[in-house]
Design an enzyme around this catalytic site. Structure first.
Site, short mmCIF file in Angstrom:
data_model
loop_
_atom_site.label_atom_id
_atom_site.label_comp_id
_atom_site.label_asym_id
_atom_site.label_seq_id
_atom_site.Cartn_x
_atom_site.Cartn_y
_atom_site.Cartn_z
N HIS A 131 0.65 -1.31 -0.06
CA HIS A 131 -0.06 0.08 -0.04
C HIS A 131 0.84 1.37 0.06
O HIS A 131 0.37 2.44 0.45
CB HIS A 131 -0.94 -0.16 1.26
CG HIS A 131 -1.85 -1.35 1.56
ND1 HIS A 131 -2.84 -1.56 1.00
CD2 HIS A 131 -1.36 -2.37 2.31
CE1 HIS A 131 -3.40 -2.70 0.95
NE2 HIS A 131 -2.52 -3.46 2.22
N SER B 16 15.12 20.76 -16.28
CA SER B 16 14.12 21.58 -16.51
C SER B 16 14.29 22.73 -17.45
O SER B 16 15.43 23.15 -16.81
CB SER B 16 13.28 22.00 -15.40
OG SER B 16 12.53 23.15 -15.65
N LYS C 46 16.08 20.99 -11.06
CA LYS C 46 15.64 19.86 -11.35
C LYS C 46 16.45 18.78 -12.21
O LYS C 46 17.10 19.16 -13.07
CB LYS C 46 14.28 19.90 -12.13
CG LYS C 46 13.19 20.72 -11.35
CD LYS C 46 11.93 20.31 -10.73
CE LYS C 46 11.37 19.44 -12.13
NZ LYS C 46 9.87 19.16 -11.77
N GLU D 141 9.86 7.52 -16.95
CA GLU D 141 8.63 8.09 -17.15
C GLU D 141 8.10 7.64 -18.60
O GLU D 141 7.02 7.37 -18.59
CB GLU D 141 8.52 9.58 -16.95
CG GLU D 141 8.75 10.11 -15.68
CD GLU D 141 8.99 11.59 -15.36
OE1 GLU D 141 7.95 12.26 -15.13
OE2 GLU D 141 9.71 11.87 -16.01
#
Ligand code: ARG
Length: 459
Positions: free
Chosen positions: A156, A277, A283, A290
């Protein structure tokens, strides 16, 4: 010029021609179409349709064509032929004249395309199996290097029990082992040749289809001719294999995205597989992961698309079936790219073992140990579970780990908790006790790694 002009009085509309033509994607089947044509030339020679000299000329010309296109299939795209079958035949006629027009005797593009797709699928299986093996090897190597990297395991997405980074790697090794196995099964089922099934009812020439199949590298010929020209199960199976494997790769990617997040900070993905970024200079985004996660959708889409295309088709061949190609071409290319990039992601991954250990120590991941301790003292598990639950609530209120509670504090929950509880609550003990097959005990994981290395033939 199309292969079938005789019956027609008007040329095809340009718009229809573009809609109907498949060369712009089925050019990828060129080598399979040529190999199948060489096989077919031998087969029609065996029943006397062409003589020995004609066979030799056809085989020489087809072999030459193969050598010409193999280095760069994309040169085919310069031509206007309807599909790859027409293109090969037209090239053959260019090379050997009218003799080239004899090759299609007794053959249909329906059994031809069915054959080409099977040959192509078989070749893809081999490539994908190799890619899977390479990724498995990378997982095993990474596991071997991180056997002592204790980290929290989750259910979970809540810290559940301590595991090691090696154990996590080997979970994905197992998934890929099943993916590999599915390809083995699929290969076996697709290893029958439809060539010689004609348009739908079989070929009118008494060729030995099993011998032809073996000549083309298949185990034997297919059975029923209607089924042979309309079967695309092998394409569906590969798409299903790809989809299931993409589920695994996507979960792998998702785990790493979480591990790499600023919140977890368990791993650092290398600069080589991340991007910056344009606005926020701090970043470093996990783009490779992804994209693996994101590309999963188009692979599922290809499977769903083809299932839908096939489900309402009357026997036997229908042009709808031409729609099998773009989906599988894209899906298998995507799958393979995702397998390969997953290996690259692992190549330079850095695990922050202090951080993972610290996280494993937090979150009451040793609560099960305390319950098992009470069980060993004769308390039924369900009761022990409740007692530990209360102890955890108390520990949380004190902002303390379980092992930081004093014996006096433990005594509020059960008198059986004594000094010997502390070693039980250590990470080492948590890992060590999980010693049944498949558990996170360091020896078991080392064995799993050794077995995998043996299987993969790694020294
Ligand atoms: N391009 C076609 C396909 O991929 C080849 C078979 C054509 N057969 C036919 N009867 N028109 O399905």
């Amino acid at each position: 010029m199309a292969l079938w002009g005789g019956r027609f009085q008007q040329p095809a509309d340009q718009q229809f021609k573009y809609f109907n033509d498949s060369l712009r994607f089925d050019y990828r089947l060129a080598l399979q179409d040529i190999d199948g044509s060489i096989g077919w030339a031998k087969a029609i020679h065996s029943v006397g349709v062409i003589n020995h000299d004609e066979l030799a000329q056809l085989v020489t010309a087809l072999t030459q064509l193969r050598d010409e296109v193999e280095p760069n299939l994309a040169i085919i795209l310069q031509d206007q032929a309807e599909d790859i079958h027409s293109w090969v035949e037209l090239q053959l006629i260019k090379k050997v004249g009218d003799l080239g027009k004899k090759l299609h005797t007794g053959r249909s593009r329906n059994d031809q395309v069915a054959l080409d797709m099977k040959l192509w699928c078989k070749a893809q299986v081999r490539l994908l199996q190799g890619a899977i093996r390479d990724l498995q090897a990378k997982l095993v190597e990474t596991a071997e290097a991180h056997q002592l990297a204790v980290m929290p395991g989750y259910t979970h997405l809540q810290r559940a029990q301590p595991i090691t980074f090696a154990h996590w790697c080997m979970a994905y090794y197992e998934m890929l082992e099943r993916d590999h196995g599915r390809l083995v099964d699929a290969y076996q089922r697709m290893n029958t040749s439809p060539l010689g099934s004609g348009a739908l009812a079989g070929t009118a020439y008494g060729i030995d289809r099993d011998a032809l199949a073996r000549d083309l590298g298949f185990e034997c010929a297919t059975g029923n001719s209607l089924d042979s020209v309309s079967d695309r199960d092998h394409v569906l199976e590969l798409l299903a294999c790809a989809s299931i494997s993409m589920v695994h790769l996507s979960r792998f990617a998702e785990d790493l995205i979480i591990f790499n997040s600023g919140e977890a900070h368990f791993v650092e993905l290398s600069d080589r597989v991340t991007s910056g970024s344009s606005l926020m200079p701090q970043k470093k985004n996990p783009d490779a992961c992804e994209l693996v996660r994101g590309k999963t959708g188009r692979v599922f889409g290809a499977l769903t698309g083809l299932l839908t295309t096939l489900k309402g088709l009357p026997l036997a061949y229908n042009k709808d079936m031409q729609e099998d190609k773009e989906g599988i071409f894209d899906a298998l290319e995507t799958w393979q790219a995702c397998i390969n990039i997953s290996g690259l992601i692992l190549t330079d991954i850095k695990v922050d073992t202090e951080r993972t250990k610290e996280a494993a120590q937090q979150g009451y991941a040793n609560a099960t140990e305390l319950a098992d301790y009470l069980v060993a003292k004769g308390i039924p598990f369900r009761e022990a579970h409740h007692i530990v639950g209360e102890a955890v609530v108390y520990a949380i209120s004190q902002k303390k780990a379980l092992e930081a509670l004093s014996l006096a504090e433990f005594a509020q929950f059960h008198s059986a908790i004594q000094e010997d509880v502390y070693p039980i609550l250590s990470l080492d003990s948590c890992l060590g006790k999980r010693c049944a097959k498949g558990g996170v005990n360091l020896d078991r994981v080392a064995e799993a790694i050794a077995t995998a290395k043996e299987k993969l033939g790694l020294g």
